[in-house]
Structure formats: structure tokens, C-alpha cells
Design a protein around this motif. Sequence first.
Motif, short mmCIF file in Angstrom:
data_model
loop_
_atom_site.label_atom_id
_atom_site.label_comp_id
_atom_site.label_asym_id
_atom_site.label_seq_id
_atom_site.Cartn_x
_atom_site.Cartn_y
_atom_site.Cartn_z
N ALA A 176 0.83 -1.21 0.00
CA ALA A 176 0.00 0.00 0.00
C ALA A 176 0.86 1.26 0.00
CB ALA A 176 -0.92 -0.01 1.22
N VAL A 177 1.96 1.24 0.74
CA VAL A 177 2.89 2.38 0.77
C VAL A 177 3.52 2.59 -0.60
CG1 VAL A 177 5.06 3.25 1.72
CG2 VAL A 177 3.38 2.19 3.24
N ILE A 178 4.03 1.52 -1.19
CA ILE A 178 4.70 1.63 -2.49
C ILE A 178 3.73 2.10 -3.57
CG2 ILE A 178 5.78 0.29 -4.34
CD1 ILE A 178 7.65 0.93 -2.07
N SER A 179 2.51 1.55 -3.56
CA SER A 179 1.52 1.93 -4.57
C SER A 179 1.10 3.39 -4.42
CB SER A 179 0.29 1.01 -4.47
OG SER A 179 -0.67 1.37 -5.42
N ILE A 191 -3.89 6.13 0.95
CA ILE A 191 -4.33 7.53 0.88
C ILE A 191 -3.34 8.45 1.58
CG2 ILE A 191 -6.09 9.17 1.67
CD1 ILE A 191 -7.07 7.57 -0.68
N LEU A 192 -2.93 8.07 2.79
CA LEU A 192 -2.01 8.92 3.56
C LEU A 192 -0.67 9.08 2.85
CD1 LEU A 192 -1.48 10.46 6.22
CD2 LEU A 192 -0.56 8.35 7.15
N THR A 193 -0.14 7.96 2.33
CA THR A 193 1.14 8.03 1.62
C THR A 193 1.02 8.88 0.37
OG1 THR A 193 1.63 5.78 2.38
CG2 THR A 193 3.01 6.64 0.62
N PHE A 194 -0.06 8.71 -0.37
CA PHE A 194 -0.31 9.46 -1.59
C PHE A 194 -0.37 10.96 -1.31
CE2 PHE A 194 -3.36 11.45 -4.50
CZ PHE A 194 -2.79 11.15 -5.74
N LEU A 195 -1.19 11.36 -0.33
CA LEU A 195 -1.35 12.78 -0.02
C LEU A 195 -0.07 13.38 0.58
CD1 LEU A 195 -4.97 12.80 1.46
CD2 LEU A 195 -4.24 13.59 -0.80
N ALA A 196 0.58 12.62 1.46
CA ALA A 196 1.82 13.12 2.08
C ALA A 196 2.89 13.35 1.03
CB ALA A 196 2.31 12.12 3.13
N THR A 197 2.98 12.45 0.06
CA THR A 197 3.98 12.60 -1.01
C THR A 197 3.67 13.80 -1.88
OG1 THR A 197 4.31 10.20 -1.04
CG2 THR A 197 5.11 11.43 -2.93
N GLY A 219 6.22 16.25 -0.18
CA GLY A 219 7.41 15.91 -0.95
C GLY A 219 7.73 14.43 -0.93
N ILE A 220 8.66 14.04 -1.80
CA ILE A 220 8.99 12.64 -2.05
C ILE A 220 9.50 11.93 -0.80
CG2 ILE A 220 10.52 11.12 -3.34
CD1 ILE A 220 8.41 12.30 -5.08
N GLN A 221 10.57 12.44 -0.20
CA GLN A 221 11.20 11.74 0.93
C GLN A 221 10.28 11.71 2.15
OE1 GLN A 221 15.53 12.53 1.52
NE2 GLN A 221 15.25 14.06 -0.07
N THR A 222 9.66 12.85 2.45
CA THR A 222 8.77 12.91 3.61
C THR A 222 7.56 12.01 3.41
OG1 THR A 222 9.44 15.21 3.94
CG2 THR A 222 7.48 14.47 5.12
N GLY A 223 7.04 11.98 2.18
CA GLY A 223 5.86 11.18 1.88
C GLY A 223 6.06 9.71 2.12
N ILE A 224 7.14 9.15 1.59
CA ILE A 224 7.37 7.72 1.75
C ILE A 224 7.72 7.39 3.20
CG2 ILE A 224 9.84 7.70 1.16
CD1 ILE A 224 9.24 5.05 -0.36
N LEU A 225 8.39 8.31 3.89
CA LEU A 225 8.73 8.08 5.30
C LEU A 225 7.46 8.02 6.15
CD1 LEU A 225 10.93 7.78 7.45
CD2 LEU A 225 10.94 10.26 7.67
#
Length: 560
Positions: free
Chosen positions: A132-135, A387-393, A397-403
Motif C-alpha cells: 500500500a505504501v509503495i503503490s 491515501i495517507l502516503t499518496f497525499l503526504a507525497t 514531498g517525495i522523501q517525507t511522503g514515503i517516510l
Amino acid sequence: MWKKLVPAFDWLPNYNRSDFSGDLSAGLIVAIMLIPQGMAYAMLAGLDPVIGLYASTIPLIIYALFGTSRQLAVGPVAMVSLLVLSGVSTLAEPGSSEYVSLVLLLMLMVGLIQLLLGVLKLGFLVNFLSHAVISGFTSAAAIIIGLSQLKDLTGVTYESGKSEVFLLILESVKRISEINPITLTIGIGSIVLLILFKKYVKKIPGPIVVVTLSILAVYVFNLYEDGVSIVGQVPKGLPALSFPTFTMDSIVALLPIAFTITFVGFMESIAMAKAIAAKEKYKVNANQELIGLGLANVGGSFFSAYPVTGGFSRSAVNYQAGARTPLASIITAVLIMLTLLFFTDLFYYLPKAVLAAIIMVAVYSLIDFHEAKKLFKLNNADGWTWILTFLATLVLGIQTGILIGIVFSLLVYVSKNAYPHIAELGFVESRGVYKNKQRYPDAMDDPEVIIFRVDADLFFANMSFVEDKLCNRLAEKPDTKYVIMDFSGVNSMDAVSIHSLEEMMQTCNQHTQFLFAGIKGPVMDVLEKASWDKKYHQMIHYITIEEAVKSLKNRVKNDG
């Protein structure tokens, strides 16, 4: 031994000549596809287009010798290119000599991390990156990548940063009057052609057709005089030997993005490698794949390249074009070397709008909102992770989002284990089995017996929950004399959980006797170390619930 260390020593001496035609065809087609893609992805990474070609030479050969996938096409990919830009652009201006130097250092770091993980057989760590995080991350990053190409697609230099998605959209609307119509026409026309070729003329590589037509158009009609931005002079010759320069400060600063590229790149690579291997009935070794990719990145850092991994689209093309062995990738690398030696002048008039179009079409398929819908249908927690990973990214931004996505998915995992599923069982007479009373209302209950099944491993974080559940149920059912704990769903226990179980048996109800059924071998080993075989021998040896219940009936009969 050598075959294990260098897989090429296995397939090269035993090479079947009948595979050569397929390898040659695949190597040629992937090279034709990779040349414009490599140049486009290098620009996305904030580098000179020729560096994308450098990254498509030495790393491909090294991976072909050390990797275990026969069809994986290694090279520059969009996702890693964006990660490179997002990580290094905070330390130096893209395109500057300092920037290039840091990118080389980053490639070396990524390679060393991958190599170390492979040698230590830590490939399993990638499993901690939730699907889910990767997607969610990939979908958001694909949108960022696509929007980052607006400047080359429209001919307008925007002030908003590439990762400031909403500001970039707003600015592009405000400055719509500044768009160069010829540049936009080339870009949109290229996107349409690429989609048509991808959908209807799959045997002909769309990118090379679009590149050829656009170069001819710019050259014949002198479109560069009308503001159409072109690639310009592409240096001729093979990549020179380079040595990454570094300081401790730069290593520390690049470490987070190096780990991100390592895991995200490996996820993309191993997923495609396993998918093709399953179709071809052979195995890929995750740890050896890490070694192969690690050596490819380490080697590339000494030849002016930037981080590479296995790509989805090119690997699929490589496979469909008939690649049978890694020789196809070596052929691809050799053809790109020949291009660097003799044909770089052909790319002088290549419009940057075409490279932007190639990137946009390539990443469009990575946006997968359907996956979010599917995840919500199966598991709400996974859906919210997406959803959270998508919106955070998108927003942060990229690094913060995936973290944020990784941390949230780990919290979900911990929370699931802290509140495990516990079922109270009853006897379903029609089927002769013990089942969850909530799911089987007709399950019979003994007023003097509670049968509890724990469907999770027991450790310090979830024992209080198990204790509360059981003690509350005993309070509701005060006539209970026996508690049978069904441990068939418990695979491991820690020392704290054993101590908590002993306390629970004393505090929940002192007049209740506990029996344990279905204890598995690894759990029994731990219990024996805690001397349970001596302290509670008569309580823990029941193989099934039925055996424990039968034992209780015999006791009641004997007592009677």
C-alpha cells in the motif's frame, strides 16, 4: 562456488546458440527504446541527457554478469530519477559540477548499501515496505514527475519547485498566455503518437519514431529559431573514468535518499524479475539480485552514470522481444556504446518537449487509483495507508511522503499485533468441530468451560489485551471451572508473555483451571525453557481441543 558468486559463469559456458536470435532482437529493440528514455530520465534527474546514456552502458553489463534474472532490463528509470533530483537538488544546483559529483557519490552509496544487504542476506528487509505504501507513493510520484515536465512541454520556465504540485498547477494556469504554441504542439503530438503506437503498433518502438520525426521537423523548419528548446550538443565518446568525491557531511546528507532509492528501486526490480521468472519457470535469488544491482551501481559511479535499477516497461519489452539470457542486456549496452561513439550528433535537434512527452507517457501507467479502491474493499487500514502516503507525497514531498507511509504502515502492523483476534469457541455438533461462537450461533456452550483461541503470536505488547479479554469473560461467566487455551494460532512467544500468562492464571480467577491445546513445537520449546513441562505438565500436552475436552469429561466422571 564461482557459479554462485558470478551467475554468468553458469549461463555463458552453456549458452545455447538457438537463443542468440531472440537475444539479439531484444537487445536491439531495448537499445532503441532506452536511448531516448535514458536521455529523458537523465533530464528528469537534473543531469545532462548524455549521462542517461552513460548509465545505460557499464551498469547493464555488470548486472548481466552478476544478476540472476535472465530478462530484467536494468538502467535509468523515472522513479529513481525523481528521487535523485529531490534528494540532491537540496544540496546543489541541478546541472552544476557539484551536483554531478554528489550524484556520483549517491550512486556509489546506493550500490554499497545494496551490496552489503545482499552479502549479509538481508533481502527480506524489503518486505517491510508495505504494498500500500509503495503503490500510494508511486502514484503520487508519477503525478509529480508528469507535472515536472510542464516546463519542457510548454516552453515556460516556472518558478514553483517540481515537488510543489499545487503551486505549480496554479502558476501554470496563471501563465497560460506565455506558452510557446509550437513547443506545446510538438509535446502534445508526441504524447498522442506514443499512446497510439503503444496501443495499436506494439511491434514498433514508439519513442524512436517520435524522436526521429521531431528531429526532422525541427531541422527542416528551423523550429529552434521559434523558441523550441532542443537538446543541443551531446558529447561524443564513451564515459570517462570518474571518481566520486565525498566528505562526511555529504555522506550524512545523502544517506536518507540513498536508502530510499535502495528500497524503492529494489522493490521495482525484484517485482518484475519475479514476475518474468514465474512465467519462465526459473528462480531469482533476492540476495544475489541485490549484489548484482549493487555492483552495477558501484561500477557505474566510476563511469559518470547515475543510480539504476530494473525497469517495468523495458523489462516487459525485453521479455516480449524474445530475450532468453542476460546476453540481450549486454547487446543493448554495446549498441548504446556505439551510439555514443558515432551517432550522438543525430540528437542535436531533438526537442526537449519530446523527452518530456516520453516521460509523461511512461509514468502515466504508474498512477493507480483503482488499487486504492481495491485495498479499501479488502482492508480499510491498507486503504488509508495508500491515501495517507499518496497525499503526504503530493503535499510534503517525495522523501517525507514515503517516510510517513512507512511509519504509518508499521504503526498499523504494531496495532494489529497489539490487539490480536481472539475467538471464544463452541461445539458445532452438525460438523463435529469447535468454531467461533460469533460466526456460528448454533455452536454449543458448556457453562463450566471457556475455550479461547488466540490468533496471533504472543509478546509483551499484546498480553495485557489477551488478559483483559479473558478476565472480563470470566467475570461474565462466574461458574467457569476450566479455561482451554487453543494455541494452534500461536507461532511464537517471548519471555514477557510467558510471565504474563503465569500471572493471568493466578489473578483472573483462582478457582479456574487452565489447559492448553494445540501448542506448536517452537512455542513448546520456549515453554520448556521456562520449565512449564515440569510446573504445568498436565496442562500443556493436549494436541487438540477435543483431547482436552475429553480429559475434562473423564475428570468429572472420575470425580463423580
